[in-house]
Design an enzyme around this catalytic site. Structure first.
Site, short mmCIF file in Angstrom:
data_model
loop_
_atom_site.label_atom_id
_atom_site.label_comp_id
_atom_site.label_asym_id
_atom_site.label_seq_id
_atom_site.Cartn_x
_atom_site.Cartn_y
_atom_site.Cartn_z
N SER A 163 0.87 -1.17 0.00
CA SER A 163 0.00 0.00 0.00
C SER A 163 0.90 1.22 0.00
CB SER A 163 -0.88 0.00 1.25
OG SER A 163 -1.49 1.26 1.47
N TYR A 168 -2.89 -1.96 10.34
CA TYR A 168 -2.76 -1.97 8.88
C TYR A 168 -1.43 -1.36 8.46
CZ TYR A 168 -4.16 -1.47 3.98
OH TYR A 168 -4.23 -1.56 2.61
#
Length: 270
Positions: free
Chosen positions: A147, A160
């Site tokens: 990401s 995350y």
């Protein structure tokens, strides 16, 4: 030098591939000659429809494997079962990912452990399991979905962010171990892709601001993406296809942003 992107005779395992980015990757790899093992949560009917659609559209074999990647042993067993069904695994795409948003002092233990298990530990377990056969054949492609938050941080996303920083470190380490034996390992770093995961966050934003989903989505993409649009899952899949091809055999250990220019500006996002 073979400059094609044909994956004929290859077998690809894509985790988290019953929807969103993972499904686009599975379809793209199959469209370019690979047999594909689809993994992820789906009802029996949904899984059958996904498999049938891939096979009908591409002419390649496809099969669904429902292994739950929150369990480390299941991640290893997934590779074994795919190998048993298809005879080999040449390409491993660790795409499975989950999210939970909460302040650090209110972040539940259960969610921390679950996110680390799916987003990071499962990628290690599948890589470890597939390594011996890739090493024996002196050929393998491993692509991990990271990401833009593998480089940056965002509040209320501690697990995350930690998992995506971790997947980037794992990618680089695996790249070094595979460099001399024909195995590449790279990461892709998607930006704003309107997947089911992001849709939940947009819905929460819309509710908090008392605006429509469409308005919340537009505000998000206009604020964060220089291109002023969401990245399409097929664009992410195209990047994965390139990294899996023979022409990319000297590319290893990279983190490829496919983010509509977000990393250029330093904007933080999912």
């Amino acid at each position: 030098m073979d400059l094609s992107v044909s994956l004929k005779s290859k077998v690809a395992l894509v985790t988290g591939s019953t929807s969103g980015i993972g499904l686009a990757i599975a379809r793209t790899l199959a469209s370019n000659g690979a047999d594909v093992a689809v993994n992820g949560f789906a009802s029996p009917d949904e899984a059958a429809d996904i498999v049938a659609s891939i096979e009908e559209d591409t002419g390649r074999r496809a099969r669904h494997f429902p292994h739950d990647l929150t369990a480390m042993a299941e991640a290893g067993a997934l590779v074994a079962d795919v190998t048993s069904a298809f005879g080999r695994v040449d390409i491993l795409v660790n795409n499975a990912g989950i999210q939970h948003v909460a302040a650090i002092d209110k972040f539940p233990d259960e969610q921390w452990h679950k996110i680390i298990a799916v987003n990071l530990t499962a990628a290690f377990a599948t890589t470890r399991a597939v390594w011996p056969q890739m090493k024996d054949r002196a050929w393998g492609r491993i692509v991990n979905t990271a990401s833009t938050l593998a480089f940056e941080a965002e509040t209320r996303k501690s697990a995350y962010v930690a998992s995506k920083h971790g997947i980037l470190g794992l990618t680089r380490e695996v790249a070094l171990e595979g460099a001399a034996i024909g195995i590449t390992c790279n990461a892709i770093c998607p930006g704003l892709v309107l997947t089911p995961l992001l849709k939940k966050q947009v819905e929460a934003k819309a509710e908090a601001l008392n605006i429509s989903f469409e308005d919340a989505a537009r505000k998000l993409v206009e604020a964060d993406a220089p291109t002023r649009r969401f990245v399409d899952p097929t664009e992410i899949a195209a990047g994965v296809l390139f990294l899996c091809s023979e022409v990319a055999k000297s590319i290893t250990g990279i983190a490829l942003p496919i983010d509509g220019g977000i990393m250029v500006t330093g904007t933080r996002l999912v």
